[in-house]
Design an enzyme around this catalytic site. Structure first.
Site, short mmCIF file in Angstrom:
data_model
loop_
_atom_site.label_atom_id
_atom_site.label_comp_id
_atom_site.label_asym_id
_atom_site.label_seq_id
_atom_site.Cartn_x
_atom_site.Cartn_y
_atom_site.Cartn_z
N ASP A 53 18.52 -25.88 -19.52
CA ASP A 53 19.22 -24.95 -18.77
C ASP A 53 18.83 -23.31 -18.18
O ASP A 53 18.95 -23.02 -17.62
CB ASP A 53 20.58 -24.93 -18.73
CG ASP A 53 21.44 -24.03 -17.09
OD1 ASP A 53 20.76 -24.29 -16.45
OD2 ASP A 53 22.63 -23.46 -17.96
N ASP A 56 14.73 -23.23 -16.94
CA ASP A 56 14.07 -23.82 -16.00
C ASP A 56 14.82 -21.71 -15.01
O ASP A 56 14.62 -21.46 -14.33
CB ASP A 56 15.02 -24.39 -14.94
CG ASP A 56 16.53 -23.84 -14.88
OD1 ASP A 56 16.92 -22.77 -15.74
OD2 ASP A 56 18.17 -25.15 -14.21
N GLY A 57 15.47 -21.36 -15.94
CA GLY A 57 16.02 -20.13 -15.15
C GLY A 57 14.71 -18.99 -15.87
O GLY A 57 13.79 -18.11 -15.17
N SER A 67 15.42 -19.80 -6.37
CA SER A 67 15.53 -20.59 -4.98
C SER A 67 17.35 -20.56 -4.55
O SER A 67 17.89 -21.03 -5.33
CB SER A 67 15.11 -21.42 -3.99
OG SER A 67 15.18 -22.49 -5.69
N ASP A 74 21.31 -26.32 -10.32
CA ASP A 74 21.65 -25.67 -12.06
C ASP A 74 23.36 -24.89 -11.88
O ASP A 74 23.71 -26.14 -13.38
CB ASP A 74 20.85 -24.06 -11.61
CG ASP A 74 21.40 -23.70 -13.01
OD1 ASP A 74 20.84 -24.18 -14.35
OD2 ASP A 74 21.61 -22.65 -13.79
N ASP A 78 25.38 -28.19 -14.17
CA ASP A 78 26.19 -27.68 -15.33
C ASP A 78 27.79 -27.95 -15.04
O ASP A 78 28.08 -28.47 -16.36
CB ASP A 78 26.06 -26.13 -15.37
CG ASP A 78 24.91 -24.84 -15.60
OD1 ASP A 78 23.96 -26.41 -16.69
OD2 ASP A 78 24.69 -24.32 -15.85
#
Length: 223
Positions: A53, A56-57, A67, A74, A78
């Site tokens: 998580d 990816d940020g 995006s 995301d 979560d």
């Protein structure tokens, strides 16, 4: 204005952060598929998905591939992951209602925040500059603090899952048992408990602040 051709425009669905998001979903499916037969494997897979998580940020910022779709993917991943884990814990412990209440708070808080952000015309639910609450600003304004609260909450749930005992379904008894473990286990448990508590307080504040924003929107619209 001519629209860019599909051949020249990279598909948002294939952005690296979004590919990581799909991978997280697959990992979670596997994790929950083995949660009863292999708790340790579940814990490893679940935590690895949680680690991705943050990954990816980083890729989104590194390659300028942030995006709206990725942000929604995301958040949904979560929330669903945490909801499933809380539902699982509600089966192991009594009172199970504790975990169901936490599940409801988590979803409600983030839904209100997302929708109020949409009404305000913000591009991100993390934009809380106009809020008057210092704790909410600290949470969304400082990544280390947010990371501590989020990681602590998830790790606490994993610990409770790993220590769940069929002989004793009492949540308090299991917590007392954890406090009798090695010093390192106790330190980790107490640290995650602090981060978890802060996260729940922030969820309540976020829900109330977002609800107020929705009410203000209604009042302005009626004038």
């Amino acid at each position: 204005m001519a629209r860019p051709s599909a051949e020249k425009t990279p598909s948002v669905y294939l952005y690296i952060p979004n590919l990581i998001g799909y991978f997280r979903i697959i990992i979670n499916f596997i994790a929950f598929a083995v949660c009863y037969s292999n708790r340790v494997l579940f814990a490893i897979l679940y935590f690895f998905s949680f680690f991705c998580d943050g990954l990816d940020g980083w890729f989104a910022r590194k390659f300028n591939q942030a995006s709206t779709f990725g942000a929604v993917l995301d958040m949904v991943t979560d929330r669903v992951s945490t909801a499933c884990l809380l539902a699982l814990l509600s089966q192991f412990y009594r009172p199970g209602l504790v975990f169901l209440v936490l599940l409801g708070l988590d979803i409600t808080s983030h839904w209100f925040q997302m929708y109020s952000s949409f009404l305000s015309g913000k591009t991100s639910h993390k934009d809380v500059k106009d809020t008057g609450n210092w704790l909410l600003k600290l949470y969304y304004g400082h990544r280390p603090f947010m990371a501590f609260c989020c990681v602590a909450s998830e790790v606490l749930y994993i610990i409770l899952f790993l220590f769940a005992d069929e002989k004793s379904t009492s949540l308090l008894n299991v917590c007392r048992g954890i406090l009798k473990q090695s010093p390192l286990t106790v330190i980790v448990f107490l640290s995650t408990l602090v981060g978890w508590a802060l996260k729940q307080v922030i969820n309540v504040i976020q829900m109330k602040t977002a609800a107020d924003a929705c009410v203000v929107f209604d009042l302005k619209r009626d004038k």
